[in-house]
Scaffold this motif. Structure first.
Motif, PDB file in Angstrom:
ATOM      1  N   TYR A  22      12.226  -2.785   7.807  1.00 10.77           N
ATOM      2  CA  TYR A  22      13.581  -2.228   7.798  1.00 10.77           C
ATOM      3  C   TYR A  22      14.241  -2.271   9.169  1.00 10.77           C
ATOM      4  O   TYR A  22      15.466  -2.190   9.265  1.00 10.77           O
ATOM      5  N   GLN A  23      13.439  -2.402  10.208  1.00 10.97           N
ATOM      6  CA  GLN A  23      14.002  -2.518  11.552  1.00 10.97           C
ATOM      7  C   GLN A  23      14.955  -3.712  11.638  1.00 10.97           C
ATOM      8  O   GLN A  23      15.946  -3.674  12.383  1.00 10.97           O
ATOM      9  N   ASP A  24      14.674  -4.748  10.873  1.00  6.81           N
ATOM     10  CA  ASP A  24      15.501  -5.950  10.874  1.00  6.81           C
ATOM     11  C   ASP A  24      16.495  -5.984   9.717  1.00  6.81           C
ATOM     12  O   ASP A  24      17.195  -6.989   9.536  1.00  6.81           O
ATOM     13  N   ARG A  25      16.551  -4.899   8.945  1.00  5.10           N
ATOM     14  CA  ARG A  25      17.414  -4.887   7.754  1.00  5.10           C
ATOM     15  C   ARG A  25      18.154  -3.556   7.640  1.00  5.10           C
ATOM     16  O   ARG A  25      18.142  -2.917   6.580  1.00  5.10           O
ATOM     17  N   PHE A  26      18.796  -3.147   8.704  1.00  2.00           N
ATOM     18  CA  PHE A  26      19.469  -1.847   8.708  1.00  2.00           C
ATOM     19  C   PHE A  26      20.580  -1.765   7.671  1.00  2.00           C
ATOM     20  O   PHE A  26      20.901  -0.682   7.175  1.00  2.00           O
ATOM     21  N   ASP A  27      21.166  -2.893   7.327  1.00  2.00           N
ATOM     22  CA  ASP A  27      22.252  -2.885   6.348  1.00  2.00           C
ATOM     23  C   ASP A  27      21.748  -2.578   4.945  1.00  2.00           C
ATOM     24  O   ASP A  27      22.538  -2.279   4.043  1.00  2.00           O
ATOM     25  N   GLN A  28      20.419  -2.603   4.749  1.00  2.00           N
ATOM     26  CA  GLN A  28      19.847  -2.339   3.426  1.00  2.00           C
ATOM     27  C   GLN A  28      19.321  -0.905   3.281  1.00  2.00           C
ATOM     28  O   GLN A  28      18.840  -0.535   2.214  1.00  2.00           O
ATOM     29  N   ILE A  29      19.399  -0.104   4.331  1.00  2.00           N
ATOM     30  CA  ILE A  29      18.793   1.225   4.319  1.00  2.00           C
ATOM     31  C   ILE A  29      19.760   2.256   3.755  1.00  2.00           C
ATOM     32  O   ILE A  29      20.918   2.329   4.161  1.00  2.00           O
ATOM     33  N   SER A  41      15.531   8.587   5.488  1.00  2.00           N
ATOM     34  CA  SER A  41      15.981   7.266   5.051  1.00  2.00           C
ATOM     35  C   SER A  41      15.030   6.698   4.004  1.00  2.00           C
ATOM     36  O   SER A  41      13.923   7.202   3.784  1.00  2.00           O
ATOM     37  N   GLN A  42      15.497   5.636   3.372  1.00  2.00           N
ATOM     38  CA  GLN A  42      14.659   4.892   2.441  1.00  2.00           C
ATOM     39  C   GLN A  42      13.375   4.437   3.126  1.00  2.00           C
ATOM     40  O   GLN A  42      12.303   4.415   2.526  1.00  2.00           O
ATOM     41  N   CYS A  43      13.481   4.120   4.401  1.00  2.00           N
ATOM     42  CA  CYS A  43      12.304   3.691   5.160  1.00  2.00           C
ATOM     43  C   CYS A  43      11.266   4.805   5.237  1.00  2.00           C
ATOM     44  O   CYS A  43      10.072   4.557   5.088  1.00  2.00           O
ATOM     45  N   ASP A  44      11.724   6.051   5.480  1.00  2.00           N
ATOM     46  CA  ASP A  44      10.799   7.192   5.507  1.00  2.00           C
ATOM     47  C   ASP A  44      10.010   7.283   4.206  1.00  2.00           C
ATOM     48  O   ASP A  44       8.781   7.425   4.210  1.00  2.00           O
ATOM     49  N   ASN A  61      -8.927  12.341  -4.548  1.00  2.00           N
ATOM     50  CA  ASN A  61      -8.922  13.791  -4.752  1.00  2.00           C
ATOM     51  C   ASN A  61      -8.629  14.590  -3.489  1.00  2.00           C
ATOM     52  O   ASN A  61      -8.753  15.815  -3.487  1.00  2.00           O
ATOM     53  N   HIS A  62      -8.246  13.935  -2.396  1.00  2.00           N
ATOM     54  CA  HIS A  62      -7.973  14.668  -1.163  1.00  2.00           C
ATOM     55  C   HIS A  62      -6.577  15.294  -1.206  1.00  2.00           C
ATOM     56  O   HIS A  62      -5.632  14.714  -1.750  1.00  2.00           O
ATOM     57  N   LYS A  63      -6.441  16.442  -0.587  1.00  2.00           N
ATOM     58  CA  LYS A  63      -5.142  17.084  -0.479  1.00  2.00           C
ATOM     59  C   LYS A  63      -4.292  16.359   0.557  1.00  2.00           C
ATOM     60  O   LYS A  63      -4.799  15.928   1.602  1.00  2.00           O
ATOM     61  N   ILE A  64      -3.003  16.211   0.258  1.00  2.00           N
ATOM     62  CA  ILE A  64      -2.084  15.553   1.176  1.00  2.00           C
ATOM     63  C   ILE A  64      -0.870  16.436   1.407  1.00  2.00           C
ATOM     64  O   ILE A  64      -0.270  16.937   0.452  1.00  2.00           O
ATOM     65  N   ILE A  65      -0.538  16.647   2.678  1.00  2.03           N
ATOM     66  CA  ILE A  65       0.691  17.341   3.049  1.00  2.03           C
ATOM     67  C   ILE A  65       1.577  16.310   3.740  1.00  2.03           C
ATOM     68  O   ILE A  65       1.252  15.840   4.832  1.00  2.03           O
ATOM     69  N   ALA A  66       2.680  15.956   3.089  1.00  7.11           N
ATOM     70  CA  ALA A  66       3.549  14.902   3.586  1.00  7.11           C
ATOM     71  C   ALA A  66       4.952  15.442   3.817  1.00  7.11           C
ATOM     72  O   ALA A  66       5.431  16.297   3.057  1.00  7.11           O
ATOM     73  N   GLU A  67       5.615  14.937   4.850  1.00  4.03           N
ATOM     74  CA  GLU A  67       6.930  15.462   5.200  1.00  4.03           C
ATOM     75  C   GLU A  67       7.934  15.303   4.064  1.00  4.03           C
ATOM     76  O   GLU A  67       8.699  16.225   3.772  1.00  4.03           O
ATOM     77  N   GLU A  68       7.952  14.154   3.426  1.00  3.32           N
ATOM     78  CA  GLU A  68       9.014  13.884   2.462  1.00  3.32           C
ATOM     79  C   GLU A  68       8.648  14.279   1.036  1.00  3.32           C
ATOM     80  O   GLU A  68       9.484  14.805   0.307  1.00  3.32           O
ATOM     81  N   SER A  69       7.413  14.024   0.616  1.00  4.90           N
ATOM     82  CA  SER A  69       7.037  14.283  -0.774  1.00  4.90           C
ATOM     83  C   SER A  69       6.335  15.613  -0.978  1.00  4.90           C
ATOM     84  O   SER A  69       6.030  15.985  -2.116  1.00  4.90           O
ATOM     85  N   GLY A  70       6.064  16.336   0.106  1.00  8.21           N
ATOM     86  CA  GLY A  70       5.489  17.665  -0.022  1.00  8.21           C
ATOM     87  C   GLY A  70       3.975  17.649  -0.166  1.00  8.21           C
ATOM     88  O   GLY A  70       3.290  16.768   0.350  1.00  8.21           O
ATOM     89  N   VAL A  71       3.456  18.625  -0.905  1.00 11.86           N
ATOM     90  CA  VAL A  71       2.016  18.831  -1.012  1.00 11.86           C
ATOM     91  C   VAL A  71       1.483  18.230  -2.303  1.00 11.86           C
ATOM     92  O   VAL A  71       2.027  18.458  -3.387  1.00 11.86           O
ATOM     93  N   GLY A  87      10.835  10.741  14.302  1.00  7.33           N
ATOM     94  CA  GLY A  87      11.902  10.178  15.109  1.00  7.33           C
ATOM     95  C   GLY A  87      12.885   9.387  14.263  1.00  7.33           C
ATOM     96  O   GLY A  87      13.386   8.343  14.677  1.00  7.33           O
ATOM     97  N   THR A  88      13.184   9.897  13.056  1.00  2.43           N
ATOM     98  CA  THR A  88      14.077   9.183  12.141  1.00  2.43           C
ATOM     99  C   THR A  88      15.459   8.953  12.750  1.00  2.43           C
ATOM    100  O   THR A  88      16.039   7.870  12.607  1.00  2.43           O
ATOM    101  N   THR A  89      15.990   9.953  13.441  1.00  3.31           N
ATOM    102  CA  THR A  89      17.315   9.796  14.055  1.00  3.31           C
ATOM    103  C   THR A  89      17.299   8.652  15.062  1.00  3.31           C
ATOM    104  O   THR A  89      18.233   7.837  15.118  1.00  3.31           O
TER     105      THR A  89
END
Length: 266
Positions: A22-29, A41-44, A61-71, A87-89
């Motif tokens: 996505y670094q090379d395709r900002f117009d698609q984000i 962003s879609q990239c996140d 079966n491992h627990k996952i804590i993720a910023e965007e999709s939660g627990v 550092g999304t911004t």
């Protein structure tokens, strides 16, 4: 190398591939605003799914804590704490200071960590008791002993300004007693830079666990200290973190103690 660390590295590289795409395709984000000055962003989302897919390939079966999709709850003692794009911004402005951050806890203890800068192709890694590495080369925190001539990193408040006066008091104190302060916009990379000695110390308030979990372990394995503002291990819960080599840490703690109110040092 521990198998869980190998999986974390593979997952970070998978996320890095998405980010570079996505670094090379900002117009698609596509971009959404989660809150004031808080974007996703879609990239996140796609980078996070790449991480989760890699983890699930080996451990369903491992627990996952993720910023965007939660627990995602799981069975057993292993927990993954992931930030697909810290550092999304910066990323959305094409400012090259962002990273993938992945930490693993076992029975509640940080045990493995990866911070990956996909643009610089720098992979910071650590396993508890085995040291910290940058691209497989051992790293150590700096030898700076005092705030004089020290270079610090920090993060400014950007969406919650309720503690801004306390933060600015600490900023003023550090600004007038050091060689300089940098605010690059990715807490994960700031902590990685403490671990390899590029900056001598770091402090910030009100962060999330996925911002700091990996960096805290990497710093400790590089010979440094990473604590909450009271000197304890509550930084994942409080979001307040201070990190440096042991001698610098003492001076930083004195400044924090004088400028940050007690209720914010928990």
């Amino acid at each position: 190398m521990h198998p869980l660390l190998n999986i974390a590295k593979e997952a970070a590289e998978a996320a890095g591939n998405v980010i570079r795409f996505y670094q090379d395709r900002f117009d698609q984000i596509t971009v959404e605003q989660k809150g004031r000055n808080d974007y996703v962003s879609q990239c996140d989302f796609e980078a996070e799914q790449a991480i989760i897919k890699t983890i699930r390939k080996y451990h369903g079966n491992h627990k996952i804590i993720a910023e965007e999709s939660g627990v995602q709850n799981g069975n057993g003692d292993v927990e993954w704490i992931i930030d697909p794009l810290d550092g999304t911004t910066n990323f959305l402005h094409q400012f090259p200071q962002f990273a993938v951050s992945i930490a693993v806890t076992v029975k509640g203890k940080l045990t493995h960590a990866v911070i990956y800068d996909p643009i610089a192709e720098e992979m910071f890694t650590a396993t508890k008791g085995s040291g910290a590495y940058l691209n497989n080369h051992r790293i150590r925190v700096s030898g700076q002993k005092t705030l004089d001539n020290a270079l610090l990193a920090t993060g400014f408040p950007y969406h919650d300004f309720s503690y801004i006066d306390a933060y600015l008091a600490s900023f003023k104190a550090f600004m007038t007693s050091t060689a300089g302060i940098r605010r690059a916009g990715s807490a994960a990379l700031d902590l990685a830079y403490v671990a390899c000695g590029r900056v001598d110390g770091f402090w910030e308030l009100n962060l999330k666990p996925w911002d700091i979990a990996a960096g805290a372990l990497i710093i400790k394995e590089a010979g440094g200290l990473a604590t909450d503002f009271a000197g304890g291990e509550n930084f994942l819960e409080s979001g307040n973190i201070m990190a440096a080599n042991p001698k610098m840490y003492k001076e930083m703690a004195q400044v924090i103690g004088k400028t940050i109110p007690a209720e914010l040092r928990k």
